[in-house]
Design a protein around this motif. Structure first.
Motif, PDB file in Angstrom:
ATOM      1  N   THR A 298       9.048  90.218 111.926  1.00 51.44           N
ATOM      2  CA  THR A 298       8.728  91.420 112.695  1.00 51.44           C
ATOM      3  C   THR A 298       7.233  91.510 112.949  1.00 51.44           C
ATOM      4  O   THR A 298       6.792  91.794 114.068  1.00 51.44           O
ATOM      5  CB  THR A 298       9.220  92.679 111.965  1.00 51.44           C
ATOM      6  N   SER A 301       6.132  89.246 115.622  1.00 50.87           N
ATOM      7  CA  SER A 301       6.534  89.595 116.981  1.00 50.87           C
ATOM      8  C   SER A 301       5.473  90.419 117.708  1.00 50.87           C
ATOM      9  O   SER A 301       5.561  90.620 118.919  1.00 50.87           O
ATOM     10  CB  SER A 301       7.869  90.358 116.961  1.00 50.87           C
ATOM     11  N   PRO A 309      11.639  93.356 118.087  1.00 49.80           N
ATOM     12  CA  PRO A 309      13.087  93.350 117.855  1.00 49.80           C
ATOM     13  C   PRO A 309      13.646  94.773 117.825  1.00 49.80           C
ATOM     14  O   PRO A 309      13.113  95.654 117.151  1.00 49.80           O
ATOM     15  CB  PRO A 309      13.210  92.693 116.467  1.00 49.80           C
ATOM     16  N   GLU A 312      13.514  96.175 122.812  1.00 48.78           N
ATOM     17  CA  GLU A 312      13.443  95.554 124.127  1.00 48.78           C
ATOM     18  C   GLU A 312      13.980  96.515 125.182  1.00 48.78           C
ATOM     19  O   GLU A 312      14.982  97.187 124.955  1.00 48.78           O
ATOM     20  CB  GLU A 312      14.271  94.255 124.163  1.00 48.78           C
TER      21      GLU A 312
END
Length: 343
Positions: A298, A301, A309, A312
């Motif tokens: 995470t 990202s 996550p 989106e």
């Protein structure tokens, strides 16, 4: 110990690893020097870093000393594996900021930025007050490095290179007078550019200016500092000035910026291409949403290339097609940069 962008922004995340110290915000060179001095003297870890004491971690009691303008370090190019480094920019569809087919010398001109974008970690790490390497030292460094290795262009790295317009004029005068003659590029904002400055930069060898355009969609301006509330007319006037000066305008465009739509993103990109500019798209990333208890994937990202996550947008696939479009126009600016022999 560890230091760097993530260490500075989310120091507590690193307490899960087998480390002795973590450098938080501030100039890492100062903190590292504090730690080395303490180790050599057999003293406890310094209070300018997160440090492990027994089984517990203690936060810094004070921030590391910020370096003065004349102390800011410049890279030792002999430590950089340029045969591999060149490959980072070989394919312009990857949308990095380097120029393909030419070798880059990076000169860290300044630290700190007062523009203070929410999606940028620089003010929190380096401060909002800018510090700049003195011009004579920059000129001397570039001249020396050009004699060391066949660099073909220079990247003048500063968060906002034209923040001090008088300094830029003085730099251009000194660069021209030096006779170095190597083309160069920089990064700034549209707000900190004007026609006279652009013309002077072009005459002094500037061949690309990268700007944080972010969006031309007015609904997205609420998520941006005032300096980045750019009207399309102002953008086109700047583009005209760059074209007249022989400078490529490279525009950072944010996908998923709060308040914007996919249609707005498409229109912004279309406007950049209409004026012959280069688009460098990234995904909106708010680093303040990072938490120390997140798992590694995470945290990873938060990289400006992925949506987080579970967060989106419904049309994420369309955004990713824009971000990773292999058929998007690529730069031709390398064609105006002379090659140098690498034998």
């Amino acid at each position: 110990m560890t230091f760097g962008r993530l260490s500075a922004h989310l120091s507590e995340f690193f307490r899960r690893f087998d480390l002795d110290a973590v450098v938080g915000p501030g100039d890492p060179e100062s903190a590292i020097a504090d730690l080395v001095r303490a180790q050599l003297a057999g003293e406890p870890l310094p209070d300018t870093v997160w440090r492990r004491e027994g089984g517990d971690w203690r936060p810094p009691d004070r921030t590391p000393r910020l370096l003065r303008d004349d102390e800011l370090p410049l890279p030792d190019v002999t430590e950089i594996p340029y045969e591999a480094y060149d490959l980072l920019y070989a394919d312009d569809t990857a949308r990095f900021c380097g120029i393909p087919k030419r070798r880059e010398l990076v000169v860290p001109v300044a630290r700190g930025c007062p523009v203070n974008c929410a999606f940028c970690e620089i003010p929190g790490r380096e401060g909002k007050a800018e510090r700049r390497v003195p011009i004579p030292r920059i000129i001397s460094y570039i001249s020396e490095m050009a004699d060391t290795m066949p660099f073909e262009y220079v990247s003048m790295y500063a968060p906002t290179f034209t923040l001090r317009k008088r300094w830029v004029h003085e730099f251009c005068d000194a660069y021209e007078a030096s006779g170095i003659g190597i083309p160069w590029k920089c990064t700034t904002t549209l707000h900190h550019l004007d026609e006279e400055l652009i013309r002077r930069m072009g005459a002094a060898g500037c061949i690309r200016i990268s700007v944080g355009l972010e969006t031309l969609e007015p609904a997205g301006h609420a998520a941006l500092p005032r300096a980045k509330h750019v009207a399309e007319q102002r953008f086109r006037e700047t583009a005209d000035a760059c074209r007249a000066a022989g400078i490529e305008l490279n525009c950072f465009v944010i996908l998923g910026l709060p308040g914007t739509s996919f249609a707005g993103v498409a229109r912004t990109i279309e406007a950049v291409r209409e004026i012959g500019g280069r688009v460098r798209p990234t995904i909106y990333t708010d680093f303040d949403d990072m938490r120390a208890d997140m798992d590694e994937p995470t945290v990873a990202s938060f990289n400006r290339q992925l949506f987080r996550p579970g967060e989106e947008p419904e049309d994420a696939a369309r955004y990713y097609r824009v971000l990773f479009d292999p058929d998007a126009p690529v730069t031709a600016v390398h064609e105006v940069i002379p090659r140098r022999s690498r034998s």
